[in-house]
Design an enzyme around this catalytic site. Structure first.
Site, mmCIF file in Angstrom:
data_model
loop_
_atom_site.group_PDB
_atom_site.id
_atom_site.type_symbol
_atom_site.label_atom_id
_atom_site.label_comp_id
_atom_site.label_asym_id
_atom_site.label_seq_id
_atom_site.Cartn_x
_atom_site.Cartn_y
_atom_site.Cartn_z
ATOM 1 N N GLY A 40 -19.245 29.256 -19.786
ATOM 2 C CA GLY A 40 -19.563 30.682 -19.740
ATOM 3 C C GLY A 40 -19.119 31.356 -21.021
ATOM 4 N N THR A 43 -18.965 38.816 -24.666
ATOM 5 C CA THR A 43 -18.612 39.416 -25.943
ATOM 6 C C THR A 43 -17.137 39.171 -26.224
ATOM 7 O OG1 THR A 43 -20.241 41.141 -25.535
ATOM 8 C CG2 THR A 43 -18.656 41.534 -27.283
ATOM 9 N N GLY A 44 -16.860 38.338 -27.211
ATOM 10 C CA GLY A 44 -15.477 38.098 -27.631
ATOM 11 C C GLY A 44 -14.722 37.061 -26.837
ATOM 12 N N VAL A 45 -15.299 36.530 -25.751
ATOM 13 C CA VAL A 45 -14.576 35.562 -24.932
ATOM 14 C C VAL A 45 -15.466 34.385 -24.561
ATOM 15 C CG1 VAL A 45 -13.023 37.281 -23.919
ATOM 16 C CG2 VAL A 45 -15.179 36.747 -22.780
ATOM 17 N N VAL A 47 -15.488 31.037 -21.504
ATOM 18 C CA VAL A 47 -14.876 30.536 -20.277
ATOM 19 C C VAL A 47 -15.046 29.022 -20.239
ATOM 20 C CG1 VAL A 47 -14.781 30.699 -17.769
ATOM 21 C CG2 VAL A 47 -15.438 32.701 -19.112
ATOM 22 N N LYS A 65 -10.363 31.604 -19.296
ATOM 23 C CA LYS A 65 -11.016 32.560 -20.200
ATOM 24 C C LYS A 65 -10.149 32.743 -21.443
ATOM 25 C CE LYS A 65 -13.259 36.159 -18.623
ATOM 26 N NZ LYS A 65 -13.620 37.508 -18.058
ATOM 27 N N ASP A 168 -18.914 46.661 -13.290
ATOM 28 C CA ASP A 168 -19.843 45.859 -14.096
ATOM 29 C C ASP A 168 -20.543 44.815 -13.230
ATOM 30 O OD1 ASP A 168 -21.205 45.170 -16.389
ATOM 31 O OD2 ASP A 168 -19.632 43.883 -17.183
#
Length: 324
Positions: A40, A43-45, A47, A65, A168
């Site tokens: 996964g 934005t910026g991460v 998983v 993460k 979200d």
């Protein structure tokens, strides 16, 4: 497991949330990324799947993460703060339809990692994309209703028991195990506190969300954000399963395999005008078995939050139908 990261998100001046504080769990050792399977991203991460079987014993895997290495220092600080906030929130949640907290630990490279329950092999978004690529039709109505039931259970827990707005909801934040054996909501990092009236009344709170799924009230500076904001996004998630599309992204039909999509083909004005409204359905693709799904989508995706049901009301209807 956020996979849609190419959309702009609205910002509200003066409505920022103060960072939470989460203590780390130093007893957990997180291996370097090459030793974990990436499944996964956002934005910026990223998983990763972390398999665990020390001393020959079988342990359930974890989802880890981490901040992307490519982030510059200024961006890294922002993402680390978000990760810390998500860990602070997640560690206080425990529900079968919410991905569980395991640890907030430091990796060998010094970066902080949020260690979570491995909720499933795929996000709902990945399953939608796979159906699209294979030229298949919408998910069966029974599958959509099963997803709706489990999401409603998770949202009722967040809204009524924990007084939290997820903030979200979308297909990429729903993880699926097997043949919809397990359905869990993830990514609570941008959730907001609800008061006794189920309203986000904290003046420092900032609704983030993801633009195509954001309801009208979150797009207006003076909009009142309540638990019903999650319900609109819930409705659009059901719409995704019926259309295999991103809400409000009305792209021109393909005419030739060699034709490429040009930026001018996208009507940006129409897109922004449509945000927060109820996207249309192609009724020719949906037979009578979808009647309940369409009705649920229709009321949940109302522009007026007062017309949307609560998670409790949705759950009462769906559980009654499941018994019949």
């Amino acid at each position: 497991m956020e996979e849609t990261d190419s959309f702009k998100t609205p910002r509200k001046a003066g409505r920022r949330r103060s960072p939470g504080v989460c203590t780390t769990s130093p007893s957990f050792v997180i291996p370097a990324s090459p030793f974990m399977q990436k499944f996964g991203y956002g934005t910026g991460v990223s998983v990763y799947l972390m398999k665990r079987s020390p001393k020959g014993l079988s342990h359930s895997p974890w989802a880890v993460k981490k901040i992307n290495r490519q982030c510059d220092n200024s961006s890294r600080d922002v993402y680390e703060q978000r990760l810390n906030e998500e860990a602070s929130i997640l560690k206080n949640l425990q529900h079968p339809n919410i991905v569980g907290y395991r640890a907030f630990a430091k990796a060998n490279d010094g970066s902080m990692c949020l260690v979570m329950e491995y909720g499933g092999e795929k996000s709902l978004n990945a399953l939608i994309e796979a159906k699209n690529e294979n030229g298949e039709g919408p998910f069966p109505a029974s599958t959509i209703l099963k997803v709706a039931l489990n999401m409603a259970r998770g949202l009722k827990y967040l809204h009524n028991e924990k007084k939290l707005l997820h903030g979200d909801i979308k297909s990429s934040n729903i993880v699926i195990k097997g043949d919809f054996e397990s359905i869990k909501i993830c990514d609570v990092g941008v959730s907001l506190p609800l008061d006794e009236n189920m309203t986000v009344s904290d003046p420092t709170a900032n609704y983030i969300g993801t633009e195509p799924w954001n309801p009208k009230e979150t797009l207006n500076e003076d909009g009142v954000v309540t638990h019903k904001s999650d319900i609109y996004a819930f409705g659009l998630t059901l719409w995704e399963m019926m259309t295999l599309s991103v809400p409000h992204m009305n792209l021109p039909p393909e005419t030739d395999e060699d034709d490429s999509f040009e930026e001018d083909d996208f009507d940006e004005d129409a897109y922004y005008e449509a945000l927060g409204t109820r996207p249309p359905l192609n009724m020719e693709e949906l037979d009578e078995s979808y009647q309940k799904v369409i009705g649920l989508f229709y009321i949940c995706a109302s522009e007026d939050p007062k017309e949307r049901p609560s998670a409790v009301q949705i759950l009462e209807v769906l559980e009654a139908d499941a018994k019949n």
